[in-house]
Scaffold this active site. Structure first.
Site, PDB file in Angstrom:
ATOM      1  N   LYS A 285       0.822  -1.218   0.000  1.00  0.00           N
ATOM      2  CA  LYS A 285       0.000   0.000   0.000  1.00  0.00           C
ATOM      3  C   LYS A 285       0.856   1.268   0.000  1.00  0.00           C
ATOM      4  CE  LYS A 285      -0.799   0.003   4.964  1.00  0.00           C
ATOM      5  NZ  LYS A 285       0.203   0.976   5.388  1.00  0.00           N
TER       6      LYS A 285
ATOM      7  N   ARG B 157      -6.529   3.641  11.384  1.00  0.00           N
ATOM      8  CA  ARG B 157      -6.375   2.193  11.404  1.00  0.00           C
ATOM      9  C   ARG B 157      -7.112   1.533  12.566  1.00  0.00           C
ATOM     10  NH1 ARG B 157      -0.497   0.060  10.957  1.00  0.00           N
ATOM     11  NH2 ARG B 157       0.037   1.969   9.938  1.00  0.00           N
TER      12      ARG B 157
ATOM     13  N   ARG C 196      11.305  -7.795   2.852  1.00  0.00           N
ATOM     14  CA  ARG C 196      11.547  -6.406   3.249  1.00  0.00           C
ATOM     15  C   ARG C 196      12.464  -6.353   4.472  1.00  0.00           C
ATOM     16  NH1 ARG C 196       6.460  -2.699   4.674  1.00  0.00           N
ATOM     17  NH2 ARG C 196       6.773  -3.365   6.814  1.00  0.00           N
TER      18      ARG C 196
ATOM     19  N   ARG D   7      13.999  -2.735   8.785  1.00  0.00           N
ATOM     20  CA  ARG D   7      13.156  -1.914   9.658  1.00  0.00           C
ATOM     21  C   ARG D   7      13.086  -2.530  11.055  1.00  0.00           C
ATOM     22  NH1 ARG D   7       7.466   0.002   7.057  1.00  0.00           N
ATOM     23  NH2 ARG D   7       6.731  -0.711   9.083  1.00  0.00           N
TER      24      ARG D   7
ATOM     25  N   ARG E  76       1.573  -6.815  14.414  1.00  0.00           N
ATOM     26  CA  ARG E  76       0.955  -5.844  13.503  1.00  0.00           C
ATOM     27  C   ARG E  76      -0.109  -6.501  12.635  1.00  0.00           C
ATOM     28  NH1 ARG E  76       6.141  -4.829  11.421  1.00  0.00           N
ATOM     29  NH2 ARG E  76       5.367  -3.694   9.626  1.00  0.00           N
TER      30      ARG E  76
HETATM   31  P1  ADP Z   1       2.888  -1.270   8.641  1.00  0.00           P
HETATM   32  O1  ADP Z   1       1.655  -1.020   7.836  1.00  0.00           O
HETATM   33  O2  ADP Z   1       3.873  -2.170   7.967  1.00  0.00           O
HETATM   34  O3  ADP Z   1       2.616  -1.686  10.052  1.00  0.00           O
HETATM   35  P2  ADP Z   1       3.317   1.614   8.920  1.00  0.00           P
HETATM   36  O4  ADP Z   1       4.481   2.326   8.350  1.00  0.00           O
HETATM   37  O5  ADP Z   1       1.977   1.953   8.406  1.00  0.00           O
HETATM   38  O6  ADP Z   1       3.691   0.080   8.720  1.00  0.00           O
HETATM   39  O7  ADP Z   1       3.294   1.810  10.515  1.00  0.00           O
HETATM   40  C1  ADP Z   1       4.406   1.502  11.315  1.00  0.00           C
HETATM   41  C2  ADP Z   1       4.052   1.702  12.792  1.00  0.00           C
HETATM   42  O8  ADP Z   1       3.743   3.080  13.050  1.00  0.00           O
HETATM   43  C3  ADP Z   1       2.815   0.932  13.298  1.00  0.00           C
HETATM   44  O9  ADP Z   1       3.098  -0.401  13.648  1.00  0.00           O
HETATM   45  C4  ADP Z   1       2.438   1.791  14.517  1.00  0.00           C
HETATM   46  O10 ADP Z   1       3.275   1.550  15.622  1.00  0.00           O
HETATM   47  C5  ADP Z   1       2.709   3.200  14.020  1.00  0.00           C
HETATM   48  N1  ADP Z   1       1.509   3.751  13.359  1.00  0.00           N
HETATM   49  C6  ADP Z   1       1.383   4.068  12.050  1.00  0.00           C
HETATM   50  N2  ADP Z   1       0.156   4.541  11.789  1.00  0.00           N
HETATM   51  C7  ADP Z   1      -0.521   4.516  12.958  1.00  0.00           C
HETATM   52  C8  ADP Z   1      -1.842   4.855  13.346  1.00  0.00           C
HETATM   53  N3  ADP Z   1      -2.739   5.311  12.462  1.00  0.00           N
HETATM   54  N4  ADP Z   1      -2.186   4.687  14.647  1.00  0.00           N
HETATM   55  C9  ADP Z   1      -1.319   4.244  15.547  1.00  0.00           C
HETATM   56  N5  ADP Z   1      -0.063   3.883  15.255  1.00  0.00           N
HETATM   57  C10 ADP Z   1       0.342   4.022  13.977  1.00  0.00           C
END
Ligand code: ADP
Length: 195
Positions: A16, A91, A130, A136, A147
């Site tokens: 995404k 989310r 990845r 990461r 996650r």
């Molecule tokens: P992924 O989709 O692989 O988990 P993201 O880059 O979207 O990776 O998010 C990485 C981390 O950032 C999440 O696991 C969370 O800890 C934090 N995060 C990102 N977006 C949110 C959100 N909308 N609410 C709470 N935490 C978030």
């Protein structure tokens, strides 16, 4: 034409992030990725970064209040006036409520939600790749499992809310990057959203 106000949703490893950037570029709108904002702050060692680092590394969600405030600030910037593409926010249902309230206060709403579907074993395979390529901190086996489980229990339900509003397009996320971009572009065009 109304400004495109989009959200891209998909499990970890669905691609995404990559597709979001492509679509936003084509439409000339900014991507607002909460994950990128948090990672940049962690990297720069800001106050926010110090606050969220342990949460992110464990694969947990940053508290809604903090996340929603960051997104509101970002969406108030001038470059988002003509539309935006959200990646990674909202989310959970609480964040949907926060975003609804913010957008409603401006007489706005999301105009399209792209749901990128990939089978679970495919996304796990992509995440493993990845992890070796990007290193990461939250791509450990434990954080990935957490996650993905949060995605299923908290994020997938937000799609039901948006589905009821008739704004969701489910896109098959398996195929070449270009093929998937074309699928998304076609679905958005069918909603009257195009460059
Ligand atoms: P992924 O989709 O692989 O988990 P993201 O880059 O979207 O990776 O998010 C990485 C981390 O950032 C999440 O696991 C969370 O800890 C934090 N995060 C990102 N977006 C949110 C959100 N909308 N609410 C709470 N935490 C978030």
């Amino acid at each position: 034409m109304t400004a495109p106000r989009l959200l891209i949703v998909g499990p970890q490893g669905s691609g995404k992030g990559t597709q979001g950037v492509r679509i936003a570029e084509a439409l000339g709108i900014p991507v607002v990725s909460t994950g990128d904002v948090f990672r940049a702050n962690v990297k720069d060692g800001t106050e926010l970064g110090l606050k969220v680092k342990a949460i992110i590394d464990a694969g947990d969600l940053v508290p809604d209040e903090l996340t929603s405030a960051i997104v509101r600030d970002r969406l108030e910037q001038d470059d988002a006036a003509g539309g935006f593409l959200l990646d990674g926010y909202p989310r959970n249902l609480g964040q949907v409520g926060d975003l609804d309230a913010f957008l409603a206060s401006r007489g706005e709403a999301l105009t399209g939600v792209i749901e990128l579907s990939v089978p679970r074993d495919e996304s796990i395979q992509r995440l493993a790749l990845r992890a070796t390529e990007q290193g990461r901190a939250d791509d450990t086996e434990e954080a990935i499992a957490k996650r993905l489980s949060i995605y299923e229990s908290e994020t997938a339900p937000i799609l039901d809310v948006y589905r009821e509003r008739g704004v969701v397009d489910e896109i098959d996320g398996v195929g070449s990057l270009d093929a998937i971009t074309e699928r998304i572009t076609a679905a958005l065009a069918a909603r009257g959203i195009s460059a």
